[in-house]
Design a protein around this motif. Structure first.
Motif, PDB file in Angstrom:
ATOM      1  N   GLU A  12       0.831  -1.211   0.000  1.00  0.00           N
ATOM      2  CA  GLU A  12       0.000   0.000   0.000  1.00  0.00           C
ATOM      3  C   GLU A  12       0.860   1.253   0.000  1.00  0.00           C
ATOM      4  O   GLU A  12       0.542   2.240  -0.673  1.00  0.00           O
ATOM      5  N   GLU A  13       1.957   1.212   0.776  1.00  0.00           N
ATOM      6  CA  GLU A  13       2.859   2.363   0.802  1.00  0.00           C
ATOM      7  C   GLU A  13       3.507   2.572  -0.567  1.00  0.00           C
ATOM      8  O   GLU A  13       3.677   3.717  -1.025  1.00  0.00           O
ATOM      9  N   ALA A  14       3.868   1.447  -1.217  1.00  0.00           N
ATOM     10  CA  ALA A  14       4.496   1.551  -2.539  1.00  0.00           C
ATOM     11  C   ALA A  14       3.523   2.121  -3.564  1.00  0.00           C
ATOM     12  O   ALA A  14       3.890   2.980  -4.381  1.00  0.00           O
ATOM     13  N   LYS A  15       2.287   1.661  -3.508  1.00  0.00           N
ATOM     14  CA  LYS A  15       1.282   2.175  -4.454  1.00  0.00           C
ATOM     15  C   LYS A  15       1.036   3.658  -4.241  1.00  0.00           C
ATOM     16  O   LYS A  15       0.805   4.416  -5.191  1.00  0.00           O
ATOM     17  N   ALA A  16       1.088   4.076  -2.974  1.00  0.00           N
ATOM     18  CA  ALA A  16       0.889   5.499  -2.678  1.00  0.00           C
ATOM     19  C   ALA A  16       2.004   6.356  -3.281  1.00  0.00           C
ATOM     20  O   ALA A  16       1.811   7.538  -3.567  1.00  0.00           O
ATOM     21  N   LYS A  17       3.178   5.727  -3.505  1.00  0.00           N
ATOM     22  CA  LYS A  17       4.312   6.432  -4.097  1.00  0.00           C
ATOM     23  C   LYS A  17       4.351   6.268  -5.614  1.00  0.00           C
ATOM     24  O   LYS A  17       5.291   6.717  -6.269  1.00  0.00           O
ATOM     25  N   GLY A  18       3.345   5.555  -6.148  1.00  0.00           N
ATOM     26  CA  GLY A  18       3.256   5.416  -7.600  1.00  0.00           C
ATOM     27  C   GLY A  18       3.989   4.228  -8.168  1.00  0.00           C
ATOM     28  O   GLY A  18       4.286   4.202  -9.368  1.00  0.00           O
ATOM     29  N   ILE A  19       4.355   3.255  -7.330  1.00  0.00           N
ATOM     30  CA  ILE A  19       5.020   2.053  -7.838  1.00  0.00           C
ATOM     31  C   ILE A  19       4.232   0.823  -7.393  1.00  0.00           C
ATOM     32  O   ILE A  19       3.311   0.899  -6.584  1.00  0.00           O
ATOM     33  N   CYS A  20       4.617  -0.327  -7.959  1.00  0.00           N
ATOM     34  CA  CYS A  20       3.995  -1.626  -7.630  1.00  0.00           C
ATOM     35  C   CYS A  20       2.552  -1.727  -8.087  1.00  0.00           C
ATOM     36  O   CYS A  20       1.725  -2.383  -7.465  1.00  0.00           O
TER      37      CYS A  20
END
Length: 601
Positions: A592-600
């Motif tokens: 979830e943290e990665a998606k919030a940063k625009g990755i994964c």
């Protein structure tokens, strides 16, 4: 007509047992061994498969090797998952099966239906049975007893007609019993008693010529050799398992005179609770200084009963058999070899109580004239009243096992200076977020037993929960001082150093000790990896997370933590893959943290 009564009695025993114990179907699990056996045991929760079967036959759980018990828990989880009621119901059905087998054995061998029925009902409905039946972790007790009584019944069939197939069936059931719990290692001795009464295999040949008599006696003894061999093997395996599990199973922990004193008084205490089943508890603290007068009175009672039953052997052989059944079958658990911290336990009466039931069922009628009308007018209503009272007491006793809080509060009410109950109640309060109340109970436990390793560790956790980290570290250090060979002490202190104080080097030092003591301690690898990550040593962190994953393929936290490190290094491909695996296993934080940063994506 007699067969009709037999069926009716079997139905009565089943229904009465269901009524007396039925409320356990609504009980939950408790925080005493059930986490190790069931609720937090990943092997059990994986269900019946090749790996879980291999594990059951190789594992030592709670310092015991009992593969059939572990398989029964695994099967239960496959059927009921976390529904504790299903697990309890299976234990009750096994108890009922043992009760029916006991009745059928006594009725078949004595041809006396009513004493057989009373003995079986007394065994079935007594409140002392609650611990064995209502405690899911004691599945080993009911499973072992079921197979043990199946072995005894098969032996009765063999005694009537000496077919080799029946003898081997008896041996097979005995083996299954030992693989459930080694309590029935005394079965060879019990079979010799049964040869005397009710089977009469000794007395029938006493009038024969000496050579013939010696031949018969020799045959009876030789019949028991395979049983004795299995009992010895089981005993050796049990001692090995106790040592492997780190349990106390030696003659060194307590002075022998102390253990002898406790054993003598425990024999009489069990008798007392049989006739007056009040203040029953799941844990009875050990008394290190039993008054001399109590020991002397106990010796007098035991000696007196022994003299009486021996003098009445010819006229009333069931008294001899019942009494020595009671004395003999308690020997493995009477405390001569001390295992655990308890002075005695209700569950230890499960097999021995049959001896007392036999004495009462056949002995009480001798107190009345041999007139059917008098016996019917007195014995039948008295027996009925006794069984009703016992059933009510059992039904009430089952309520204390509804949950852990009920159980330990009740234990504190009916015992004194119970360090173990205070510690376990503290664990419950800690889990509820009531850290200060938990600390009060840990303090009580440590006041009673100042060298209580577990209480120091638990109090340390509670202090950490209220932000008193230095006090927590002191408690963890005290626990390590008491038991420097226990990995848990170093693990909890290392976790506190790393997660709470950010002292990663000290944490790594503790985790190194943990892994040295217990190389398969999976969580230690994971937490050491977190400490390496905190120091910026990313490759060492990845190595530890990978080791944890290698030992536990579905370790969500380790995948999540490794993903964090890879993403920190800019390795998005591998990091996202680990994050997705972690999320699939229930930990989606890093993804979830990665998606919030625009990755994964």
């Amino acid at each position: 007509m007699k067969k009709k009564y037999t069926y009716l009695i079997v139905i009565f025993l089943i229904v009465a047992s269901l009524v007396a114990f039925g409320r356990i179907a609504g009980n939950g699990f408790i925080n005493y061994d059930e986490e190790l056996y069931i609720t937090k045991n990943d092997h059990v929760k994986s269900g019946i498969n090749t790996e879980s079967i291999k594990w059951a036959f190789s594992a030592v759980v709670c310092s015991n090797w009992h593969p059939l018990t572990l398989l029964s828990h695994t099967l239960d989880w496959s059927l009921f998952q976390g529904n504790a009621g299903g697990h309890h119901l299976v234990s009750l059905l096994l108890h009922i099966g043992a009760v029916v087998l006991l009745f059928l054995f006594l009725n078949r061998t004595t041809k006396n239906i009513w004493p057989s029925a009373f003995a079986a009902a007394l065994f079935a409905l007594h409140p002392l049975r609650v611990e064995s039946v209502a405690w899911a972790a004691e599945r080993k007790d009911v499973l072992s007893m079921f197979f043990g009584l199946a072995s005894i019944y098969a032996y009765a069939c063999y005694a009537k007609s000496s077919k080799l197939s029946r003898y081997f069936l008896c041996l097979i059931f005995f083996t299954l019993s030992l693989m459930s719990k080694p309590m029935l290692v005394t079965l060879p001795f019990v079979l010799l008693l049964l040869d005397y009464w009710p089977l009469g295999r000794w007395t029938k040949k006493m009038s024969a010529p000496i050579k013939s008599r010696d031949s018969v006696i020799g045959r009876l003894l030789w019949e028991k050799v395979p049983f004795l061999f299995l009992a010895i093997v089981s005993s050796v395996v049990t001692i090995w398992a106790q040592k492997m599990g780190g349990s106390v199973a030696s003659m060194e922990r307590l002075p022998f005179p102390v253990r002898i004193s406790n054993a003598i008084t425990s024999y009489v205490s069990y008798l007392g609770k049989t006739f007056w089943p009040a203040d029953l508890a799941v844990f009875y603290p050990f008394e290190f200084s039993i008054p001399l007068w109590q020991i002397l009175i106990a010796c007098f009672i035991l000696t007196g009963i022994t003299i009486i039953v021996i003098s009445a052997t010819k006229k009333s052989p069931f008294l001899f058999v019942g009494w020595f059944w009671y004395l003999g079958t308690l020997i493995p658990v009477i405390g001569l070899v001390q295992v655990g911290k308890q002075a005695m336990a209700d569950r230890y009466t499960y097999l021995p109580s049959i001896g007392i039931a036999i004495m009462l069922a056949w002995g009480i009628p001798l107190l009345f004239p041999r007139k059917d009308d008098i016996r019917k007018k007195i014995l039948l209503p008295t027996a009925t009243a006794i069984l009703i009272i016992l059933s009510v007491l059992t039904w009430h006793q089952c309520s204390y096992w509804k949950n852990s809080k009920n159980l330990w509060n009740h234990t504190l009410e009916v015992t004194k200076d119970n360090f173990f109950a205070n510690n376990n109640l503290g664990i419950i309060l800690f889990d509820e977020g009531k850290n200060k109340e938990a600390i009060d109970h840990y303090n009580d436990a440590l006041r009673i037993t100042p060298d209580y390793f577990e209480a120091y560790g638990n109090r340390g956790n509670a202090y950490a929960g209220i932000g008193q980290y230095q006090q927590a570290i002191e408690d963890y250090t005290k626990a390590i001082y008491l038991k420097p060979y226990r990995a848990e002490g170093y693990y909890t202190r290392g976790t506190a150093y790393g997660k709470l104080l950010g002292q990663y080097k000290l944490a790594i030092d503790d985790f190194n000790v943990v892994i040295g003591l217990k190389p398969d301690y999976i969580k230690a690898y994971n937490n050491r990896g977190l400490s390496y990550y905190g120091l910026g040593q990313y490759q060492l962190a990845i190595d530890d997370f990978s080791k944890a994953i290698g030992m536990k393929q579905d370790y969500a936290d380790a995948y999540n933590n490794r993903a964090t490190v890879y993403l920190k290094q800019g390795n998005n491909e591998i990091g996202c893959g680990d994050a997705q695996k972690a999320c699939a296993l229930g930990n989606c934080k890093t993804l979830e943290e990665a998606k919030a940063k625009g990755i994964c994506f």
